[in-house]
Scaffold this active site. Sequence first.
Site, PDB file in Angstrom:
ATOM      1  CE  LYS A 119      -1.779   2.242   3.423  1.00  0.00           C
ATOM      2  NZ  LYS A 119      -2.524   2.708   4.620  1.00  0.00           N
ATOM      3  CG  ASP A 137      -7.596   3.085   1.905  1.00  0.00           C
ATOM      4  OD1 ASP A 137      -8.459   2.624   1.112  1.00  0.00           O
ATOM      5  OD2 ASP A 137      -7.680   4.236   2.390  1.00  0.00           O
TER       6      ASP A 137
END
Length: 211
Positions: A119, A137
């Site tokens: 991420k 996310d």
Amino acid sequence: MKVSPATVLSQLMVAYPAAVCALVHTSPYQLLVATILSAQCTDARVNQITPALFAAYPDARSLAAADLVQLEELIRSSGFFHNKARNLIGCATALVEQHQGQVPSAMDALVALPGVGRKTANVILGNIFNQPAMVVDTHVKRLANRLGWTDESDPVRIETALCALLPAKDWTQAGHTLIAHGRACCKAPTPECSRCPVAGDCPRKGVRRWR
């Protein structure tokens, strides 16, 4: 008729034309540090922390030499500050020792840094190096499932699924747009479907899953 994910994303982009990375930064180093801090912490809180943090540690070399206790105190309100402080110092040390203090532009090099997962790496690749990068996310994960684009729960598998469904040119902006929609409307645990700009094309409102 089912509407393609690319079409739904286009509708959301129209609804959220100002969707951008919410973490305030002026350099690759600052965005990397801010993204590490953002784990299980709001972007708004990170943006309150980083001015003092960057004043104290303006680059990777100064952060690598930081006193752990002093750094922990500066980032305490971000949560999990013990681990984050160790990761920040470790990450900065790796940048200095392996990359001349610069943030690398390759996924493999980024995820090898302490405290950096896919991420965070995708945030850097998409927003700093303008590479197609799909950030997953909690908001993106929730919306990808609610919109019927995937039923995966693992972030890496969600990333793979979304990359297969959406044009590469839209990957980075898709993250910003889905996060904006997740914060503004498609909230957890209860989405505000009555004012959703894509409610008519959402499986939650009775349309079949995309595939």
